[in-house]
Scaffold this motif. Structure first.
Motif, PDB file in Angstrom:
ATOM      1  N   ALA A  13       0.804  -1.428   0.197  1.00 17.60           N
ATOM      2  CA  ALA A  13      -0.071   0.149   0.156  1.00 17.60           C
ATOM      3  C   ALA A  13       0.498   1.476   0.054  1.00 17.60           C
ATOM      4  CB  ALA A  13      -0.939   0.078   0.998  1.00 17.60           C
ATOM      5  N   GLY A  40      -7.022  -4.385  -5.935  1.00 18.58           N
ATOM      6  CA  GLY A  40      -7.347  -2.832  -4.885  1.00 18.58           C
ATOM      7  C   GLY A  40      -6.544  -2.331  -5.236  1.00 18.58           C
ATOM      8  N   LYS A  43      -8.048   0.029  -8.377  1.00 17.38           N
ATOM      9  CA  LYS A  43      -8.918   1.255  -8.444  1.00 17.38           C
ATOM     10  C   LYS A  43      -8.087   2.182  -7.191  1.00 17.38           C
ATOM     11  CE  LYS A  43     -12.514  -1.424  -7.113  1.00 17.38           C
ATOM     12  NZ  LYS A  43     -13.825  -2.084  -5.948  1.00 17.38           N
ATOM     13  N   VAL A  44      -7.074   1.993  -7.443  1.00 21.21           N
ATOM     14  CA  VAL A  44      -5.787   3.930  -6.361  1.00 21.21           C
ATOM     15  C   VAL A  44      -5.514   3.612  -7.680  1.00 21.21           C
ATOM     16  CG1 VAL A  44      -3.771   3.542  -5.035  1.00 21.21           C
ATOM     17  CG2 VAL A  44      -5.364   1.844  -4.355  1.00 21.21           C
TER      18      VAL A  44
END
Length: 168
Positions: A13, A40, A43-44
């Motif tokens: 992350a 994920g 999307k980021v």
């Protein structure tokens, strides 16, 4: 064990956020213990995928990449996948029309990934230390930009081979 997993997730992350915040053209997720590309992340990165030109996923535990990965990052110039457990590439690798270099060394390819021969900008292919026994020499010779193919330490030639185009 859960703590180590949490640290790994936090590290991924942090690296993704650094790429987004800095506007960098590089996403470096090397040595993050990834077994797949985290969903994920799409999307980021959705607003910056066009500016990412280098992705490093080296020394993870990837067994495959999805077609979504290839089509999402179609602006890539370089893809570093060395030191994983890959044995094939999705057909959608043909969407990487700007790719100049790909490193697939130290993986588990038994067959040369022939989809690479359709990429017009590809200059460098590294397939060192795989299990490749046959190479589509004619297709490689027809690639307009190809300059080097590293096939050292594959069973096609026990002494190793470093093919360089043109004039090999």
């Amino acid at each position: 064990m859960l703590r180590k997993m949490g640290e790994a997730v936090a590290r991924v992350a942090r690296k993704v956020n650094e790429t987004v915040e800095s506007g960098s053209d590089t996403l470096d997720l090397a040595e993050c213990k990834l077994v797949s590309f985290p969903i994920g992340i799409y999307k980021v990165l959705r607003n910056v995928t066009d500016q990412i030109h280098l992705i490093t996923l080296a020394n993870n535990e990837l067994k495959s990449l999805t077609s979504k990965f290839m089509t999402t990052f179609c602006q890539l110039r370089e893809l570093r996948l060395e030191g994983n457990f890959l044995h094939r590439l999705p057909n959608e690798v043909n969407t990487l029309q700007h790719l100049k270099a790909i490193d697939l060394s130290r993986n588990q390819f038994h067959d040369f990934p022939e989809q690479l021969t359709t990429l017009p900008a590809l200059e460098t292919i590294n397939l060192e230390e795989n299990e490749i026994v046959d190479v589509p020499v004619e297709k490689l010779a027809a690639m307009p930009a190809l300059r080097s193919v590293n096939l050292r330490f594959n069973p096609l030639n026990a002494e190793g081979t470093d093919l360089t185009w043109p004039g090999c």
